[in-house]
Design an enzyme around this catalytic site. Structure first.
Site, PDB file in Angstrom:
ATOM      1  CG  ASN A 105     -37.518 -30.957 -26.947  1.00 38.18           C
ATOM      2  OD1 ASN A 105     -36.527 -30.591 -26.441  1.00 38.18           O
ATOM      3  ND2 ASN A 105     -38.323 -30.398 -27.490  1.00 38.18           N
ATOM      4  CE  LYS A 131     -40.944 -29.764 -25.422  1.00 42.71           C
ATOM      5  NZ  LYS A 131     -42.399 -29.398 -25.300  1.00 42.71           N
ATOM      6  CG  HIS A 133     -39.609 -26.989 -30.312  1.00 46.68           C
ATOM      7  ND1 HIS A 133     -40.383 -26.431 -29.395  1.00 46.68           N
ATOM      8  CD2 HIS A 133     -39.804 -28.313 -30.195  1.00 46.68           C
ATOM      9  CE1 HIS A 133     -41.196 -27.259 -28.895  1.00 46.68           C
ATOM     10  NE2 HIS A 133     -41.140 -28.577 -29.191  1.00 46.68           N
ATOM     11  CD  GLU A 154     -41.788 -25.880 -26.038  1.00 48.05           C
ATOM     12  OE1 GLU A 154     -40.829 -26.095 -25.618  1.00 48.05           O
ATOM     13  OE2 GLU A 154     -42.740 -26.706 -25.774  1.00 48.05           O
ATOM     14  CD  GLU A 180     -42.615 -31.064 -31.989  1.00 49.62           C
ATOM     15  OE1 GLU A 180     -42.621 -32.078 -31.398  1.00 49.62           O
ATOM     16  OE2 GLU A 180     -42.240 -29.968 -31.688  1.00 49.62           O
ATOM     17  N   GLY A 234     -47.440 -30.597 -25.366  1.00 52.39           N
ATOM     18  CA  GLY A 234     -47.555 -30.426 -23.637  1.00 52.39           C
ATOM     19  C   GLY A 234     -48.881 -30.306 -23.319  1.00 52.39           C
ATOM     20  CB  SER A 254     -49.631 -34.993 -26.294  1.00 52.77           C
ATOM     21  OG  SER A 254     -49.927 -33.759 -25.798  1.00 52.77           O
TER      22      SER A 254
HETATM   23  P1  PGA Z   1     -44.869 -32.898 -25.757  1.00 53.46           P
HETATM   24  O1  PGA Z   1     -43.747 -32.284 -26.563  1.00 53.46           O
HETATM   25  O2  PGA Z   1     -44.533 -34.687 -26.149  1.00 53.46           O
HETATM   26  O3  PGA Z   1     -44.481 -32.928 -24.348  1.00 53.46           O
HETATM   27  O4  PGA Z   1     -46.284 -32.607 -26.340  1.00 53.46           O
HETATM   28  C1  PGA Z   1     -43.380 -32.562 -27.802  1.00 53.46           C
HETATM   29  C2  PGA Z   1     -42.420 -31.493 -28.208  1.00 53.46           C
HETATM   30  O5  PGA Z   1     -42.520 -30.266 -27.910  1.00 53.46           O
HETATM   31  O6  PGA Z   1     -41.434 -31.581 -28.850  1.00 53.46           O
END
Ligand code: PGA
Length: 257
Positions: free
Chosen positions: A9, A11, A97, A99, A169, A175, A215
């Protein structure tokens, strides 16, 4: 056997030029990918979908988008339809997601509409579910997962469900550099599978791929992927470099279940 699936992803990162460079690098690194064992999906921003699609067209890597609207077309400024994603070469789309839930008012209802629309157009939804830190600390992890799964996937029949990928997740791990321990991931995945089993029956639930996201890095991929109910990863930060994403895919492909 569930085929492992690793999705990147990206982003809101990568201009078109940068996206082409990253996709080309991954194509070189992953050209020997054994499709019997693993699938790799890149989810660039909308602006780079067509170009990345062209780069990976003669490879085993697949393309996904990061979101979708639920109607085919209309006066919906800023939105992108499933039909448009298909047109760009997408086979997958991330839906719900955290976010999107946190910053853009995504709810289980909109998630549900988007899943149905994606399925109607032959896109594989990667449906994200997961609890925040406050919810985990308040002992609400399972009830949040149950809510996301039951309401996100409501009124979907077994045939359609069989095409869906779920991504667990935990929001507190996204993140932040804080990964769920393999035991925490396994516990949540098992719970999600049990919920799916209650909804769609044991056979279909056993067939459903559940990715872990939050992460994921080359160093923690193996310990996560060996968990019996972890069937892949949704990778954010570590999907932005050729080396780290390729290492995650290779490591996941090596893990025998
Ligand atoms: P990250 O994000 O690996 O940077 O923690 C995962 C995601 O949001 O899909």
């Amino acid at each position: 056997m569930r085929k492992t699936i690793i999705a990147g992803n990206w982003k809101m990162y990568k201009t078109i030029t940068e996206a082409i460079e990253l996709a080309n690098g991954l194509k070189r690194e992953l050209f020997e990918l054994d499709l019997q064992r693993i699938e790799a999906v890149l989810c660039p921003p909308y602006t780079a979908l067509s170009e990345v699609s062209e780069v990976i067209t003669d490879s085993t890597i697949q393309l996904g988008a990061q979101d979708v609207f639920w109607l085919d077309e209309g006066a919906f400024t800023g939105e992108v339809s499933p039909k448009m994603l298909k047109d760009c070469g997408c086979g997958f789309v991330i839906i719900g997601h955290s976010e999107r839930r946190q910053y853009f008012a995504e709810t289980n209802d909109t998630v549900n509409k988007k899943i149905k629309a994606a399925l109607k157009h032959g896109l594989t939804p990667i449906v994200c579910v997961g609890e925040t830190l406050a919810e985990r600390e308040g002992g609400k992890t399972f009830s949040v997962l149950e809510d996301h799964v039951r309401n996100g996937l409501k009124e979907i029949d077994g045939e359609d469900f069989a095409k869906i990928v779920v991504a667990y997740e935990p929001v507190w791990a996204i993140g932040t550099g804080k990964t769920a321990t393999p035991a925490q991931a396994q516990e949540a995945h098992k719970y999600i599978r049990e919920t799916l089993s209650a909804m769609f029956g044991a056979d279909l639930a056993q067939g459903c791929r559940i990715q872990y996201g939050g992460s994921v890095k080359p160093e923690n991929t193996r310990e996560l992927m060996i968990q019996p109910d972890v069937d892949g990863a949704l990778v954010g930060g570590a999907s932005l470099s050729v080396q780290s994403f390729a290492a995650i895919v290779r490591t996941a492909a090596e893990v025998k279940k």
